[in-house]
Design a protein around this motif. Structure first.
Motif, mmCIF file in Angstrom:
data_model
loop_
_atom_site.group_PDB
_atom_site.id
_atom_site.type_symbol
_atom_site.label_atom_id
_atom_site.label_comp_id
_atom_site.label_asym_id
_atom_site.label_seq_id
_atom_site.Cartn_x
_atom_site.Cartn_y
_atom_site.Cartn_z
ATOM 1 N N VAL E 69 0.768 -1.188 -0.062
ATOM 2 C CA VAL E 69 0.038 0.104 -0.003
ATOM 3 C C VAL E 69 0.723 1.168 -0.034
ATOM 4 C CG1 VAL E 69 -1.763 1.412 1.282
ATOM 5 C CG2 VAL E 69 -1.855 -1.372 1.268
ATOM 6 N N ALA E 70 1.962 1.253 0.757
ATOM 7 C CA ALA E 70 2.919 2.301 0.823
ATOM 8 C C ALA E 70 3.272 2.559 -0.591
ATOM 9 C CB ALA E 70 3.941 2.164 1.807
ATOM 10 N N ALA E 71 3.973 1.664 -1.185
ATOM 11 C CA ALA E 71 4.624 1.649 -2.506
ATOM 12 C C ALA E 71 3.520 2.233 -3.416
ATOM 13 C CB ALA E 71 5.293 0.555 -2.995
ATOM 14 N N ALA E 72 2.168 1.766 -3.440
ATOM 15 C CA ALA E 72 1.292 2.176 -4.172
ATOM 16 C C ALA E 72 0.934 3.626 -3.821
ATOM 17 C CB ALA E 72 -0.089 1.434 -4.065
ATOM 18 N N ASN E 73 1.327 4.255 -3.200
ATOM 19 C CA ASN E 73 0.938 5.920 -2.615
ATOM 20 C C ASN E 73 2.233 6.431 -2.620
ATOM 21 O OD1 ASN E 73 -2.315 6.122 -1.811
ATOM 22 N ND2 ASN E 73 -1.454 4.076 -0.767
ATOM 23 N N ASP E 74 3.108 6.235 -3.454
ATOM 24 C CA ASP E 74 4.606 6.642 -3.409
ATOM 25 C C ASP E 74 4.960 7.113 -1.996
ATOM 26 O OD1 ASP E 74 7.075 7.291 -4.337
ATOM 27 O OD2 ASP E 74 6.348 9.184 -5.285
ATOM 28 N N TYR E 75 4.579 6.405 -0.972
ATOM 29 C CA TYR E 75 4.902 6.730 0.247
ATOM 30 C C TYR E 75 4.205 8.125 0.956
ATOM 31 C CZ TYR E 75 7.889 2.825 -0.875
ATOM 32 O OH TYR E 75 8.373 1.621 -1.250
ATOM 33 N N ALA F 70 0.449 -6.550 -7.454
ATOM 34 C CA ALA F 70 0.457 -5.030 -7.572
ATOM 35 C C ALA F 70 1.484 -4.466 -8.225
ATOM 36 C CB ALA F 70 0.526 -4.729 -5.989
ATOM 37 N N ALA F 71 2.628 -4.901 -7.948
ATOM 38 C CA ALA F 71 3.767 -4.292 -8.881
ATOM 39 C C ALA F 71 3.738 -4.433 -10.323
ATOM 40 C CB ALA F 71 5.157 -4.818 -8.216
ATOM 41 N N ALA F 72 3.322 -5.657 -10.739
ATOM 42 C CA ALA F 72 3.042 -6.020 -12.081
ATOM 43 C C ALA F 72 1.932 -5.062 -12.905
ATOM 44 C CB ALA F 72 2.532 -7.398 -12.515
ATOM 45 N N ASN F 73 1.171 -4.376 -11.916
ATOM 46 C CA ASN F 73 -0.031 -3.453 -12.481
ATOM 47 C C ASN F 73 0.243 -2.221 -12.096
ATOM 48 O OD1 ASN F 73 -2.268 -5.286 -13.488
ATOM 49 N ND2 ASN F 73 -1.632 -6.380 -11.787
ATOM 50 N N ASP F 74 1.481 -1.633 -11.662
ATOM 51 C CA ASP F 74 1.736 -0.376 -11.338
ATOM 52 C C ASP F 74 0.734 -0.085 -10.387
ATOM 53 O OD1 ASP F 74 3.629 1.707 -11.223
ATOM 54 O OD2 ASP F 74 2.783 2.766 -12.983
ATOM 55 N N TYR F 75 0.382 -0.857 -9.571
ATOM 56 C CA TYR F 75 -0.599 -0.633 -8.406
ATOM 57 C C TYR F 75 -1.939 0.154 -8.968
ATOM 58 C CZ TYR F 75 3.895 -1.372 -6.109
ATOM 59 O OH TYR F 75 4.960 -2.018 -5.787
ATOM 60 N N TRP F 76 -2.352 -0.173 -10.225
ATOM 61 C CA TRP F 76 -3.591 0.237 -10.551
ATOM 62 C C TRP F 76 -3.795 1.599 -10.606
ATOM 63 C CZ3 TRP F 76 -3.275 -4.048 -7.552
ATOM 64 C CH2 TRP F 76 -3.192 -5.437 -8.134
ATOM 65 N N LYS F 77 -2.209 2.265 -10.869
ATOM 66 C CA LYS F 77 -2.507 3.919 -10.375
ATOM 67 C C LYS F 77 -3.324 4.648 -11.371
ATOM 68 C CE LYS F 77 1.843 4.577 -8.054
ATOM 69 N NZ LYS F 77 3.312 4.666 -8.012
ATOM 70 N N SER F 78 -3.266 4.247 -12.657
ATOM 71 C CA SER F 78 -3.664 5.088 -13.723
ATOM 72 C C SER F 78 -5.131 4.633 -14.217
ATOM 73 C CB SER F 78 -2.788 5.107 -14.931
ATOM 74 O OG SER F 78 -2.162 3.800 -15.118
#
Lengths: 78, 78, 78, 78, 78, 78
Positions: E69-75, F70-78
């Motif tokens: 979760v922290a990585a997903a939010n760029d900390y 999650a990393a493989a999906n770039d955390y579904w950011k976009s």
């Protein structure tokens, strides 16, 4: 100390599933590096393959190795 | 506290398999840093090398160290 | 709560081996933060230093901390 | 479900050691989220603070949280 | 197999603490995916919520999910 | 050794929740790779699905695999 046999040529694989199979192989080689006697390994196998804790632990090691293989393949994105 | 002997020169290796062997070495040095007495270690070895849980745990530590070594080598991509 | 003594100045080290020694230190401070009584720690030491599971677990914690230290040093690449 | 009290303002810290202390706090909040009763926690404390396995496990959790905090601070490089 | 109910909309949260709460939720859903019977889960709860090893293990899983979760939010840097 | 059936086509998923479900699948395939006998697995299931330690361990493996997905999906950011 290790036999000169080359069992790990590359971390790159064509597909995610081949990557998963490589992760299984890496996990087994970790066991074999500690107990190289294949006869002993065969004898121990039923002990953990019929034990829920042993199976979950084995899946955990595969998951850690799969992280490495997946990163090495940039998650097979392209 | 540690002996001044240099056992870890670099995380870079020529091949993935050498990287895996370095991961094994790092894992053993972790054990040795807690129990430096080689005679004790030798005595304990059969206890976990014949124990499925111990073998899976050993493989787990190698997997974590292999993540580090693989990243240090950019997964031997080029 | 923690003593104001500074024991962790930087994650950067000159060599990989110094980085490994820092990982050992971080692992020990993790134990000490839970059990600050040094006399108790000394008494417990033989219990896990002579126990294969305890040694493998200790090596595991060092491996996790070494991942952090190695990343902090860009794996001593340059 | 959780109390609205804000205990985690930021993952950024001024120094690596403050980062380590934050990792300890995160580890304790993980325990507290499962067992919020402080009286129970106090009663359980001696049980694992005097147990080598419990101490190594606690150090392991701190190490995982320290990875997160260290990455959040770009390893306090600059 | 899983119910079509959407319980995970995004890994992005406004604050680090909300991110930590999401990590707790992810950890609980991991348990629930293996044992979906809420009555069984309620019955098992006191068993590990009063057990130091169980509490530390729970905190460990939260720590792993918090890394994600922290990585997903760029900390939550910016 | 493994059946040629393709069960892992891609690590990319449309939503975070589908990613979590893929992490569950990866965790189960790790178990199955060690114990391919579905009848044995069914028999073992109640043993760990009613055991708090087993459930937390299962959630841990899912968390590790979810990091990868999650990393493989770039955390579904976009």
């Amino acid at each position: 100390m290790e036999s000169p046999e080359i069992w790990l040529h590359s971390l790159q694989t064509s597909t995610p599933q081949e990557g998963y199979e490589l992760a299984i192989k890496l996990s087994r080689m970790g066991v074999k590096s500690t107990q190289p006697n294949v006869e002993v390994l065969k004898k121990l196998r039923p002990e953990y393959a019929n034990n829920p804790t042993g199976l979950t632990m084995a899946s955990h090691v595969i998951a850690v190795n799969f992280q490495t293989v997946a990163a090495a393949n940039d998650y097979w994105k392209s």
